[in-house]
Design an enzyme around this catalytic site. Structure first.
Site, PDB file in Angstrom:
ATOM      1  N   LYS A 100       9.324  -0.584  14.241  1.00  0.00           N
ATOM      2  CA  LYS A 100       9.998  -0.314  12.956  1.00  0.00           C
ATOM      3  C   LYS A 100      11.077   0.750  13.146  1.00  0.00           C
ATOM      4  O   LYS A 100      12.201   0.620  12.650  1.00  0.00           O
ATOM      5  CB  LYS A 100       8.978   0.188  11.931  1.00  0.00           C
ATOM      6  CG  LYS A 100       7.953  -0.820  11.471  1.00  0.00           C
ATOM      7  CD  LYS A 100       7.036  -0.178  10.440  1.00  0.00           C
ATOM      8  CE  LYS A 100       5.836  -1.013  10.099  1.00  0.00           C
ATOM      9  NZ  LYS A 100       4.915  -0.325   9.167  1.00  0.00           N
ATOM     10  N   LYS A 137       0.839  -1.202   0.000  1.00  0.00           N
ATOM     11  CA  LYS A 137       0.000   0.000   0.000  1.00  0.00           C
ATOM     12  C   LYS A 137       0.871   1.247   0.000  1.00  0.00           C
ATOM     13  O   LYS A 137       0.698   2.153  -0.802  1.00  0.00           O
ATOM     14  CB  LYS A 137      -0.944  -0.002   1.195  1.00  0.00           C
ATOM     15  CG  LYS A 137      -1.817   1.242   1.295  1.00  0.00           C
ATOM     16  CD  LYS A 137      -2.786   1.206   2.476  1.00  0.00           C
ATOM     17  CE  LYS A 137      -3.562   2.518   2.546  1.00  0.00           C
ATOM     18  NZ  LYS A 137      -4.529   2.564   3.682  1.00  0.00           N
ATOM     19  N   HIS A 194      -6.371 -32.423  18.293  1.00  0.00           N
ATOM     20  CA  HIS A 194      -5.253 -33.229  18.813  1.00  0.00           C
ATOM     21  C   HIS A 194      -4.130 -32.333  19.323  1.00  0.00           C
ATOM     22  O   HIS A 194      -3.008 -32.792  19.526  1.00  0.00           O
ATOM     23  CB  HIS A 194      -4.751 -34.165  17.708  1.00  0.00           C
ATOM     24  CG  HIS A 194      -5.868 -34.972  17.118  1.00  0.00           C
ATOM     25  ND1 HIS A 194      -6.264 -36.176  17.624  1.00  0.00           N
ATOM     26  CD2 HIS A 194      -6.716 -34.695  16.100  1.00  0.00           C
ATOM     27  CE1 HIS A 194      -7.292 -36.641  16.930  1.00  0.00           C
ATOM     28  NE2 HIS A 194      -7.590 -35.747  15.997  1.00  0.00           N
ATOM     29  N   GLU A 214      -5.189  -5.980  14.712  1.00  0.00           N
ATOM     30  CA  GLU A 214      -4.615  -4.694  14.312  1.00  0.00           C
ATOM     31  C   GLU A 214      -5.708  -3.623  14.276  1.00  0.00           C
ATOM     32  O   GLU A 214      -5.438  -2.427  14.366  1.00  0.00           O
ATOM     33  CB  GLU A 214      -3.939  -4.801  12.935  1.00  0.00           C
ATOM     34  CG  GLU A 214      -2.908  -3.705  12.699  1.00  0.00           C
ATOM     35  CD  GLU A 214      -2.133  -3.882  11.408  1.00  0.00           C
ATOM     36  OE1 GLU A 214      -0.925  -4.182  11.463  1.00  0.00           O
ATOM     37  OE2 GLU A 214      -2.742  -3.732  10.328  1.00  0.00           O
ATOM     38  N   GLY A 234      -4.923  -1.603   4.819  1.00  0.00           N
ATOM     39  CA  GLY A 234      -4.157  -2.764   4.341  1.00  0.00           C
ATOM     40  C   GLY A 234      -4.855  -4.076   4.666  1.00  0.00           C
ATOM     41  O   GLY A 234      -5.024  -4.952   3.815  1.00  0.00           O
ATOM     42  N   ARG A 235      -5.309  -4.203   5.899  1.00  0.00           N
ATOM     43  CA  ARG A 235      -5.923  -5.455   6.328  1.00  0.00           C
ATOM     44  C   ARG A 235      -7.328  -5.617   5.779  1.00  0.00           C
ATOM     45  O   ARG A 235      -8.003  -6.611   6.049  1.00  0.00           O
ATOM     46  CB  ARG A 235      -5.910  -5.543   7.858  1.00  0.00           C
ATOM     47  CG  ARG A 235      -6.528  -4.353   8.559  1.00  0.00           C
ATOM     48  CD  ARG A 235      -6.286  -4.402  10.066  1.00  0.00           C
ATOM     49  NE  ARG A 235      -6.797  -3.200  10.695  1.00  0.00           N
ATOM     50  CZ  ARG A 235      -6.092  -2.070  10.812  1.00  0.00           C
ATOM     51  NH1 ARG A 235      -4.871  -1.986  10.330  1.00  0.00           N
ATOM     52  NH2 ARG A 235      -6.633  -0.993  11.414  1.00  0.00           N
ATOM     53  N   GLU A 284      10.395  -4.848   4.554  1.00  0.00           N
ATOM     54  CA  GLU A 284      10.422  -6.264   4.156  1.00  0.00           C
ATOM     55  C   GLU A 284      10.131  -6.412   2.660  1.00  0.00           C
ATOM     56  O   GLU A 284      10.833  -7.122   1.936  1.00  0.00           O
ATOM     57  CB  GLU A 284       9.372  -7.047   4.954  1.00  0.00           C
ATOM     58  CG  GLU A 284       9.659  -7.181   6.444  1.00  0.00           C
ATOM     59  CD  GLU A 284       9.075  -6.052   7.267  1.00  0.00           C
ATOM     60  OE1 GLU A 284       8.882  -6.253   8.486  1.00  0.00           O
ATOM     61  OE2 GLU A 284       8.811  -4.968   6.716  1.00  0.00           O
TER      62      GLU A 284
HETATM   63  O1  LIG Z   1       1.085  -2.749   2.235  1.00  0.00           O
HETATM   64  P1  LIG Z   1       2.168  -2.076   2.999  1.00  0.00           P
HETATM   65  O2  LIG Z   1       2.119  -0.611   2.967  1.00  0.00           O
HETATM   66  O3  LIG Z   1       3.517  -2.624   2.574  1.00  0.00           O
HETATM   67  O4  LIG Z   1       1.985  -2.469   4.543  1.00  0.00           O
HETATM   68  C1  LIG Z   1       2.007  -3.801   4.971  1.00  0.00           C
HETATM   69  C2  LIG Z   1       1.577  -3.891   6.421  1.00  0.00           C
HETATM   70  O5  LIG Z   1       2.516  -3.208   7.222  1.00  0.00           O
HETATM   71  C3  LIG Z   1       2.135  -2.302   8.178  1.00  0.00           C
HETATM   72  O6  LIG Z   1       3.177  -2.290   9.095  1.00  0.00           O
HETATM   73  C4  LIG Z   1       0.842  -2.542   8.895  1.00  0.00           C
HETATM   74  O7  LIG Z   1       1.047  -3.221  10.083  1.00  0.00           O
HETATM   75  C5  LIG Z   1      -0.159  -3.343   8.109  1.00  0.00           C
HETATM   76  O8  LIG Z   1      -1.415  -2.823   8.328  1.00  0.00           O
HETATM   77  C6  LIG Z   1       0.162  -3.393   6.640  1.00  0.00           C
HETATM   78  O9  LIG Z   1      -0.751  -4.216   5.998  1.00  0.00           O
END
Ligand SMILES: O=P(O)(O)OC[C@H]1O[C@H](O)[C@H](O)[C@@H](O)[C@@H]1O
Length: 550
Positions: free
Chosen positions: A513, A208, A389, A358, A272-273, A214
């Site tokens: 972060k 996003k 189990h 979140e 994002g979620r 990462e």
């Molecule tokens: O899609 P991006 O901007 O790379 O973000 C990826 C993810 O990282 C962030 O740290 C948030 O915790 C998430 O809500 C998000 O989905």
């Protein structure tokens, strides 16, 4: 001046619920002996058949929970969301993931944007791209057709796409495979790329913000892997044929070297979620095709319409959200289990962890004041029957109250038989039996009547009265998956409104972060940066550095 959130704990309904919880002794055996209770507690939403009868509530408790809806102004907040008001207050954004699945003939203008037109423009571009890859029209730089799509993303740019890809595996086009790289642990990229042929691999960089460490690191690793594997071909052409991107920050995509024509956008009003049904779902569209993806969107829209229009007493997301508030705020449940009796949904609990935790793991309300009650519970889960189990011992006989959602479908994707036995029926017998066992338990006398030695009776007693919700659907189709996802999105919304929090920001992810950036030089051996660390971090980094080099 915008009025702040209603403090639910000061409402009459809350006081009523507190008095009902005081000394509450559930009796599911008695409740379930009443067919009418079961009938009244079974509700439908789109294709979902939802049995709420095995929950620890009574008609009086339901009445108070329904009243809470009115006192906290859920209707108004829900309409505000669907209308595009900036209910994501701390980021001053609208919350319009529901617009991603509006039919093209719908109308919605927000902040001067023709939202529906823009959504469908992007959808058609994604659909065209997906058809080109599926038909083989889109080839790699060697002219070979694409066999593997690798989505590079994390959080909301990974959990939804991988969950849906796994859930809809029976709909994936033969000869096409998706893989997912999310973790910055180099193992993830190494293992995911292992065995792949650069000439037939296409990468989707999903982010996003297009600023996530990462994802950008993994994208660079994959770019290097690709260019090394396609040495001899023009780098620019190779990237153009093997890399596309999905982001709200299309300017940054170009900086990375991806042709903006090969990028698909979405908008800041999609969290994002909450983004798997935006262009973030491109890998899924390639895998299952535009028609199937459109069915997923239709399923989500059907659940949105149910949520928006069904009266409280028949509104499944509202009822399930209220149950979660009852368990969390009045019966002291700390966690909530989601137990899909569908192996295809094995990533669904993980997807729900980000969606719910979140969203509702907050300590302040959307006006900045402290919360006035407990908020988001811990969601967790594994597919049935595996969990039986593993951790069901605790759910059945532990001291913790663990409300659990059991999910199953009637028609299996793989109707295997073992001799005469229909294996899916053997499977579902466990689904039905587990919620029954949790509700009814087994008394000491019932244990004794089995001839159990007296000194072993207590260990084999099941208290019962352990709450479950059963969700069934005819089959795990794209539409039903969409309905399930939208259901939990709206359950999360309801709980957030009751708690008066902003369920759509995530400031809590930033400090870690920031510190990772700050610690990185120290990890790499920068003495000054190391000296700046606290004693524990310093000694841990010391340990790392002493052991990294053999
Ligand atoms: O899609 P991006 O901007 O790379 O973000 C990826 C993810 O990282 C962030 O740290 C948030 O915790 C998430 O809500 C998000 O989905």
């Amino acid at each position: 001046m915008t009025q702040g959130p209603v403090d639910a704990t000061r409402t009459e309904a809350w006081a009523r619920l507190a008095s009902l919880a005081d000394g509450f002794t559930p009796d599911l055996r008695r409740a379930l002996a009443d067919d009418e209770w079961v009938e009244r507690s079974t509700v439908a939403a789109a294709d979902l058949h939802v049995d709420l009868s095995k929950n620890l509530v009574t008609p009086e408790i339901w009445k108070a929970l329904h009243a809470l809806v009115d006192e906290v102004g859920l209707d108004a907040r829900r309409e505000a969301m669907f209308r595009g008001d900036h209910i994501n207050v701390t980021e001053d954004r609208a919350v319009l993931h529901t617009a991603l699945r509006l039919p093209s003939e719908a109308e919605l203008e927000v902040d001067g944007q023709d939202v529906v037109a823009d959504v469908h423009d992007v959808l058609h571009r994604v659909y065209d791209f997906a058809e080109q890859v599926r038909s083989g029209e889109w080839t790699g730089v060697t002219g070979e057709r694409i066999a593997t799509v690798v989505n590079i993303g994390i959080g909301g740019s990974d959990l939804g796409p991988v969950m849906a890809y796994e859930a809809l595996a029976p709909y994936v086009q033969d000869g096409l495979e998706c893989r997912f790289i999310s973790n910055i642990d180099p193992t993830d990229a190494a293992q995911t790329l292992a065995g792949l042929d650069p000439a037939t691999t296409l990468f989707i960089v999903s982010s996003k913000t297009f600023g996530t460490l990462e994802t950008l690191t993994n994208a660079r690793l994959c770019k290097a892997w690709l260019l090394e594997g396609l040495a001899g071909h023009d780098d620019g052409e190779a990237v153009a044929q093997h890399f596309v991107a999905v982001s709200t920050a299309l300017d940054k995509v170009a900086d990375f070297g991806i042709d903006p024509d090969n990028a698909f956008g979405f908008w800041d009003w999609v969290g994002g979620r909450y983004s798997m049904d935006s262009a973030i779902g491109t890998s899924l569209v390639v895998a299952i095709g535009p028609d199937r993806f459109a069915e997923l969107l239709e399923g989500m829209n059907a659940m949105d319409e149910h949520f928006r229009t069904a009266p409280t007493e028949h509104n499944v997301p509202v009822l399930m959200g209220l149950l979660n508030v009852w368990y969390t705020n009045f019966l002291d449940a700390q966690t909530h289990a989601v137990l899909p009796y569908a192996q295809q949904l094995h990533r669904f609990p993980a997807y729900l962890q980000q969606l719910t935790m979140e969203s509702n793991g907050k300590g302040v309300r959307w006006d900045g004041t402290p919360v006035t009650s407990d908020t988001g519970e811990v969601f967790w889960g594994e597919p049935g029957t595996n969990g039986q189990h593993a951790f069901y011992q605790l759910i059945h006989q532990g001291t913790r109250l663990v409300p659990a959602d059991f999910i199953a479908v009637a028609r299996p994707a793989y109707p295997l038989v073992d001799g005469e036995a229909d294996v899916h029926e053997l499977f579902l017998a466990n689904f039905f039996a587990q919620t029954k066992a949790l509700a009814f338990g087994k008394t000491a006398d019932e244990v004794r009547s089995e001839g159990t030695a007296e000194h072993l009776v207590s260990a084999r007693v099941f208290t019962g009265n352990r709450p479950t919700t059963s969700i069934m659907a005819p089959e795990l189709t794209p539409s039903v998956l969409g309905q399930l996802v939208a259901l939990y999105e709206h359950i999360t919304f309801v709980q957030g409104v009751v708690w008066g929090i902003d369920s759509f920001d995530q400031w809590g992810v930033e400090l870690g972060k920031q510190l990772a950036q700050q610690v990185t030089p120290a990890v790499a051996g920068d003495a000054e940066a190391l000296a700046d660390q606290d004693a524990s971090t310093r000694s841990l980094i010391d340990y790392y550095r002493r052991h990294r080099t053999r």
